[in-house]
Structures are given as structure tokens and as C-alpha cells.
Design a protein around this motif. Structure first.
Motif, PDB file in Angstrom:
ATOM      1  N   ASP A  39      -8.149  73.486  -8.226  1.00 53.79           N
ATOM      2  CA  ASP A  39      -7.053  72.890  -7.473  1.00 53.79           C
ATOM      3  C   ASP A  39      -7.488  71.500  -7.043  1.00 53.79           C
ATOM      4  O   ASP A  39      -8.668  71.253  -6.805  1.00 53.79           O
ATOM      5  N   CYS A  40      -6.536  70.584  -6.953  1.00 51.89           N
ATOM      6  CA  CYS A  40      -6.800  69.189  -6.589  1.00 51.89           C
ATOM      7  C   CYS A  40      -6.170  68.852  -5.244  1.00 51.89           C
ATOM      8  O   CYS A  40      -5.091  69.332  -4.927  1.00 51.89           O
ATOM      9  N   GLU A  41      -6.844  67.999  -4.505  1.00 48.68           N
ATOM     10  CA  GLU A  41      -6.297  67.417  -3.278  1.00 48.68           C
ATOM     11  C   GLU A  41      -6.138  65.923  -3.536  1.00 48.68           C
ATOM     12  O   GLU A  41      -7.029  65.292  -4.101  1.00 48.68           O
ATOM     13  N   THR A  43      -4.218  61.882  -2.399  1.00 43.71           N
ATOM     14  CA  THR A  43      -3.766  61.032  -1.305  1.00 43.71           C
ATOM     15  C   THR A  43      -2.328  61.391  -0.973  1.00 43.71           C
ATOM     16  O   THR A  43      -1.610  61.959  -1.807  1.00 43.71           O
ATOM     17  N   VAL A  44      -1.887  61.034   0.238  1.00 50.69           N
ATOM     18  CA  VAL A  44      -0.537  61.398   0.660  1.00 50.69           C
ATOM     19  C   VAL A  44       0.486  60.296   0.382  1.00 50.69           C
ATOM     20  O   VAL A  44       1.653  60.453   0.702  1.00 50.69           O
ATOM     21  N   ASP A  45       0.050  59.208  -0.246  1.00 47.44           N
ATOM     22  CA  ASP A  45       0.988  58.138  -0.583  1.00 47.44           C
ATOM     23  C   ASP A  45       1.702  58.459  -1.893  1.00 47.44           C
ATOM     24  O   ASP A  45       1.500  59.522  -2.486  1.00 47.44           O
ATOM     25  N   SER A  46       2.529  57.542  -2.356  1.00 40.85           N
ATOM     26  CA  SER A  46       3.316  57.802  -3.568  1.00 40.85           C
ATOM     27  C   SER A  46       2.455  57.892  -4.830  1.00 40.85           C
ATOM     28  O   SER A  46       2.867  58.511  -5.808  1.00 40.85           O
ATOM     29  N   ALA A  47       1.249  57.321  -4.816  1.00 44.78           N
ATOM     30  CA  ALA A  47       0.377  57.391  -5.998  1.00 44.78           C
ATOM     31  C   ALA A  47      -0.222  58.779  -6.181  1.00 44.78           C
ATOM     32  O   ALA A  47      -0.507  59.202  -7.290  1.00 44.78           O
ATOM     33  N   GLN A  48      -0.408  59.510  -5.112  1.00 43.59           N
ATOM     34  CA  GLN A  48      -1.020  60.836  -5.142  1.00 43.59           C
ATOM     35  C   GLN A  48      -2.282  60.857  -6.003  1.00 43.59           C
ATOM     36  O   GLN A  48      -2.474  61.717  -6.864  1.00 43.59           O
ATOM     37  N   LEU A 121      -0.498  73.444 -12.180  1.00 41.74           N
ATOM     38  CA  LEU A 121      -1.380  72.987 -13.247  1.00 41.74           C
ATOM     39  C   LEU A 121      -0.984  71.669 -13.906  1.00 41.74           C
ATOM     40  O   LEU A 121      -1.842  70.795 -14.061  1.00 41.74           O
ATOM     41  N   PRO A 122       0.267  71.443 -14.292  1.00 39.00           N
ATOM     42  CA  PRO A 122       0.588  70.146 -14.921  1.00 39.00           C
ATOM     43  C   PRO A 122       0.259  68.961 -14.010  1.00 39.00           C
ATOM     44  O   PRO A 122      -0.299  67.964 -14.462  1.00 39.00           O
ATOM     45  N   PHE A 123       0.578  69.089 -12.730  1.00 40.05           N
ATOM     46  CA  PHE A 123       0.270  68.013 -11.788  1.00 40.05           C
ATOM     47  C   PHE A 123      -1.239  67.833 -11.648  1.00 40.05           C
ATOM     48  O   PHE A 123      -1.767  66.717 -11.735  1.00 40.05           O
ATOM     49  N   ASP A 124      -1.970  68.931 -11.449  1.00 45.29           N
ATOM     50  CA  ASP A 124      -3.422  68.835 -11.249  1.00 45.29           C
ATOM     51  C   ASP A 124      -4.131  68.280 -12.482  1.00 45.29           C
ATOM     52  O   ASP A 124      -5.032  67.451 -12.351  1.00 45.29           O
ATOM     53  N   ILE A 125      -3.724  68.689 -13.661  1.00 46.97           N
ATOM     54  CA  ILE A 125      -4.347  68.148 -14.873  1.00 46.97           C
ATOM     55  C   ILE A 125      -4.068  66.658 -14.986  1.00 46.97           C
ATOM     56  O   ILE A 125      -4.934  65.883 -15.390  1.00 46.97           O
ATOM     57  N   SER A 126      -2.877  66.227 -14.598  1.00 47.87           N
ATOM     58  CA  SER A 126      -2.564  64.794 -14.684  1.00 47.87           C
ATOM     59  C   SER A 126      -3.423  63.978 -13.725  1.00 47.87           C
ATOM     60  O   SER A 126      -3.664  62.802 -13.971  1.00 47.87           O
TER      61      SER A 126
END
Length: 131
Positions: A39-41, A43-48, A121-126
Motif C-alpha cells: 500500500d502507498c501513502e 501527498t495530500v495535494d493534487s499531485a498525490q 492497486l491501479p493507483f498505487d502502481i501508478s
């Protein structure tokens, strides 16, 4: 409301006809005993942008390796010190994002065909893209 359209679809498949020669070898891929849970953590901005993540490498039901991975460009020196101290206290690894991708995700996930498990998963892999 307009009437539904009937459109053709094309399906590509291979179905053996039962007349293939018996070679004595089963060519069907076998399920791997390995799995990667991560799992990934961000940043809370739009770039994440990735900050750090956690992972477990398992063989069957046994954890073989676990730890943290991080993007050194997204953490301050103080945050890096906290992450490393936490990893040392828990007796787990703390490795860079690039090392995680190369030695865990690619080597185990791709080469050993490990099952890759994640909540989003798609978000974390990206977040792990390195090239």
C-alpha cells in the motif's frame, strides 16, 4: 429514447480441438506460491506523489520479507530518520522506491509471477512508475 443498436463483437480465443499431440508436459501456467501485498501513502495535494509505502512478501501463508519503501524526494530528513528508526525498531527493511520496484515488485511479481495484492492497486502502481 432511441432503440438499442445491434453491433457485432469479435472475440479472440484459442480452444484446443482435442487432437493435439500428447507431449507429457502441461503447458498451462501454474499458480505461484508467492504474493506481494503493498500500500502507498501519498501527498495530500493534487499531485498525490508517493511519500512511502509498506509491503509484505509472502510465500504461501508465511511472511518472507516485509518493510517500508519510500521516495527520498518527498520526505524531509526528519521524516526519513523517523521511517528508518521505525523500520529498525520493527526489524523490517526500509528501501527506496526504485529498490522496491526492482527487487520486490519486478523480481518477485514479474519473474516469479507472484500475486500482487493492493486495496487500490491501479493507483498505487501508478505511484511507483520509474520510467
Amino acid at each position: 429514447m432511441t432503440a438499442p443498436l445491434s453491433l457485432p463483437i469479435h472475440v479472440r480465443a484459442y480452444v484446443p480441438d482435442g487432437n493435439e499431440p500428447k507431449s507429457g508436459r502441461n503447458h498451462a501456467p501454474q499458480a505461484s506460491q508467492w504474493s506481494i501485498v503493498f500500500d502507498c501513502e501519498t501527498t495530500v495535494d493534487s499531485a498525490q506523489q508517493l511519500r512511502f509505502g509498506t509491503y509484505q512478501l509472502r510465500k504461501g501463508g508465511t511472511i518472507r520479507e516485509q518493510g517500508y519503501f519510500y521516495d527520498e524526494n518527498a520526505l524531509s530528513r526528519e521524516e526519513m530518520a523517523i521511517l528508518r528508526a521505525t523500520a529498525a525498531k520493527q526489524n523490517v527493511k526500509a528501501i527506496s522506491k526504485d529498490a522496491f520496484v526492482d527487487t520486490v515488485l519486478y523480481r518477485m511479481g514479474y519473474e516469479l509471477r507472484a500475486l500482487i495484492i493492493g486495496f487500490n492497486l491501479p493507483f498505487d502502481i501508478s505511484r511507483l512508475a520509474i520510467g
